[in-house]
Scaffold this active site. Structure first.
Site, PDB file in Angstrom:
ATOM      1  N   ASP A  14       8.466 -22.276 -13.090  1.00  0.00           N
ATOM      2  CA  ASP A  14       7.464 -21.822 -14.190  1.00  0.00           C
ATOM      3  C   ASP A  14       6.497 -22.638 -14.329  1.00  0.00           C
ATOM      4  O   ASP A  14       5.404 -21.988 -14.171  1.00  0.00           O
ATOM      5  CB  ASP A  14       8.216 -21.632 -15.602  1.00  0.00           C
ATOM      6  CG  ASP A  14       7.477 -21.534 -16.753  1.00  0.00           C
ATOM      7  OD1 ASP A  14       7.182 -20.325 -16.949  1.00  0.00           O
ATOM      8  OD2 ASP A  14       6.658 -22.491 -17.377  1.00  0.00           O
ATOM      9  N   THR A  45       5.781 -17.936 -18.172  1.00  0.00           N
ATOM     10  CA  THR A  45       5.670 -17.148 -16.794  1.00  0.00           C
ATOM     11  C   THR A  45       7.088 -16.771 -16.357  1.00  0.00           C
ATOM     12  O   THR A  45       7.054 -15.446 -15.802  1.00  0.00           O
ATOM     13  CB  THR A  45       4.917 -18.184 -15.852  1.00  0.00           C
ATOM     14  OG1 THR A  45       3.750 -18.773 -16.328  1.00  0.00           O
ATOM     15  CG2 THR A  45       4.961 -17.446 -14.571  1.00  0.00           C
ATOM     16  N   ASP A  46       8.170 -17.405 -16.608  1.00  0.00           N
ATOM     17  CA  ASP A  46       9.387 -17.228 -16.128  1.00  0.00           C
ATOM     18  C   ASP A  46       9.781 -15.814 -17.330  1.00  0.00           C
ATOM     19  O   ASP A  46      10.156 -14.680 -16.746  1.00  0.00           O
ATOM     20  CB  ASP A  46      10.456 -18.101 -16.687  1.00  0.00           C
ATOM     21  CG  ASP A  46      10.887 -18.988 -15.248  1.00  0.00           C
ATOM     22  OD1 ASP A  46      10.414 -18.454 -14.040  1.00  0.00           O
ATOM     23  OD2 ASP A  46      11.346 -20.012 -15.441  1.00  0.00           O
ATOM     24  N   LEU A  47       9.391 -15.826 -18.402  1.00  0.00           N
ATOM     25  CA  LEU A  47       9.823 -14.860 -19.356  1.00  0.00           C
ATOM     26  C   LEU A  47       9.099 -13.722 -19.052  1.00  0.00           C
ATOM     27  O   LEU A  47       9.479 -12.583 -19.060  1.00  0.00           O
ATOM     28  CB  LEU A  47       9.562 -15.041 -20.869  1.00  0.00           C
ATOM     29  CG  LEU A  47      10.399 -16.419 -21.087  1.00  0.00           C
ATOM     30  CD1 LEU A  47      10.249 -16.710 -22.346  1.00  0.00           C
ATOM     31  CD2 LEU A  47      12.063 -15.925 -21.130  1.00  0.00           C
ATOM     32  N   GLY A  99      10.292 -11.979 -16.128  1.00  0.00           N
ATOM     33  CA  GLY A  99      11.490 -11.080 -16.322  1.00  0.00           C
ATOM     34  C   GLY A  99      11.435  -9.818 -16.745  1.00  0.00           C
ATOM     35  O   GLY A  99      12.030  -8.916 -16.751  1.00  0.00           O
TER      36      GLY A  99
END
Length: 466
Positions: free
Chosen positions: A204, A232-234, A237
């Site tokens: 991330d 960024t990860d979320l 997702g």
């Protein structure tokens, strides 16, 4: 139109979530839709028609017991955050999510802490509800064979390995597509499936840096700052979640699966939106603004006597109202601040005057004064204040579950509410390998002696509840 295309569910004694029947017209015959008759078992399709039909009563139309992904099986080989966040959201919509974990240690985040509740990582608990866990050694050919067999009776395959790693195990897209051509195979990586960086691991903070997010985040004269949560990860997702839903709808139309390529870099660059547009069209290199906005003044956090308050004036009327509340009539009449363009040009002087005034009162007093004004405003809340906020409580954003090892736990619940069903009664995040035997029996029909051989040879493990 979507409802017309998908047809109506049949309520004549069959629940067709695990098997679909063809439409009568030739144009719909290739679409595996929940219409009015059972299909032969093991026909691969969207909504899991490869797994046959269960005979039971069918809920009436509009009943809140039916969820949109009931009957959809997702084989989840993801770890950490982006992938588990995507599959958790799919599980909230009714999908059966089978989380494949490494025997023993499981998902990397199971060891991330403190904090822990007993031995359970609170980080892991936050993004893994509504999932079953199977512990399988993918490096063992027998373990890889189990995954291929599960893919054949699943609708979605999600993974977040570095490109090429699963190919080495015979679990790449082309391998899975041979036995499961209906499958929606979603890969979540750092940089994509091809290109100069495709084999670099995705993290991330690194993706946030490379994508420019950290360049535009932080105090105006300070260092770059990582957002307080892995945005960024979320975001990736959520892109994966939406892409999987779109691919499932596409498979309705074509009868074919596909490979979906999601990655951290592309997700974050796409989320730059207007900041990126300013550069691409006007060659404006952005700067860090702290809590402020580059193009709207005032729109930022102001320090109060005991905290912080965010106030935004998106138009001239709202700015006049802010000045009235702050008892600064001379500011609203000042030609330097007559419109937003002038306020942006004279930002420093204006913010200086407003900041001094906001320091004169406590946050709660300012909240009272701004109430009903039509001006956007709100306090910067601590977590305690967030989860005491009456609107947060009203929106049902706290979800409680009884975990088999940690006891009662609470996590943030789904952000979206639906009029025709409820995302309620979640199952708690699983223990490593809690459902291994159950899944092999029910999904693949493995006999007990076969399962015992796999357990003895440590191809799989089963967590026994005490």
């Amino acid at each position: 139109m979507l409802a017309a295309a998908l047809g109506r569910r049949c309520c004549d004694g069959y629940r067709l979530g695990k098997s679909l029947c063809p439409a009568s017209s030739s144009s719909l015959s290739s679409m595996r839709l929940p219409l009015c008759c059972p299909q032969p078992p093991r026909r691969p399709s969207f909504l899991g028609s490869s797994r046959g039909v269960r005979q039971e009563s069918c809920p009436r139309s509009g009943a809140n017991t039916v969820k949109p992904l009931d009957g959809v099986r997702i084989l989840d080989l993801t770890r950490v955050l982006a992938g588990p966040f995507a599959t958790m959201n799919l599980g909230d919509l009714g999908a059966e999510v089978i989380k494949v974990e490494k025997p023993g240690s499981g998902d990397d985040t199971r060891s991330w802490g403190p904090p822990f509740i007993g031995k359970e990582s609170v980080y892991f608990l936050s993004v893994n509800r509504n999932k079953k866990s199977i512990a399988v050694n993918l490096k063992n050919p027998k373990g890889a064979k189990i995954i291929r067999e599960l893919a054949a009776v699943s609708d979605v395959f999600v993974e977040n390995y570095i490109p090429g790693k699963l190919v080495e195990m015979g679990l790449g897209y082309e391998d899975i597509n041979k036995t499961a051509p209906h499958i929606v195979y979603c890969s979540i990586t750092g940089y994509g499936q091809t290109g100069p960086k495709f084999q670099q691991a995705g993290y991330d903070s690194v993706a946030a840096a490379v994508s420019g997010l950290l360049h535009i985040t932080g105090p105006e004269e300070g260092e770059p700052v990582r957002p307080g949560v892995a945005m960024t990860d979320l975001a990736t997702g959520l892109y994966a979640y939406g892409a999987i839903m779109a691919a499932l709808l596409q498979s309705h139309k074509t009868g074919k699966g596909m490979h979906v390529d999601c990655n951290l870099l592309s997700s974050q660059v796409a989320c730059l939106t207007y900041v990126a547009s300013n550069f691409l069209n006007c060659e404006m290199e952005p700067k860090r603004w702290g809590t402020a906005h580059a193009s709207i003044v005032p729109y930022q956090a102001f320090k109060t006597k005991d905290g912080y308050l965010v106030v935004g004036a998106g138009n001239d009327q709202q700015f006049a109202t802010v000045c009235k509340i702050l008892n600064l009539p001379q500011i609203s009449c000042d030609s330097r601040y007559k419109n937003n363009k002038q306020r942006v040009l004279n930002r420093k002087e204006l913010i200086g005057v407003l900041s001094v005034r906001f320091l004169e009162k406590e946050t709660t007093k300012w909240l009272e004064l701004f109430e009903g004004s039509g001006v956007p405003y709100g306090p910067i809340n601590s977590m305690q204040q967030v989860f005491s906020d009456p609107q947060v409580l009203h929106n049902g954003l706290v979800m409680e579950m009884d975990h088999p090892a940690a006891g009662k736990i609470a996590v943030p619940g789904p952000a979206v509410r639906y009029s025709q069903f409820e995302a309620s009664l979640p199952t708690p995040p699983p223990l490593v390998g809690q459902h291994t035997v159950e899944v092999l029996r029910t999904a693949l029909g493995y006999e007990d002696d076969t399962i015992q051989d796999l357990l003895s040879s440590e191809v799989i493990t089963q967590h026994e509840l005490t």
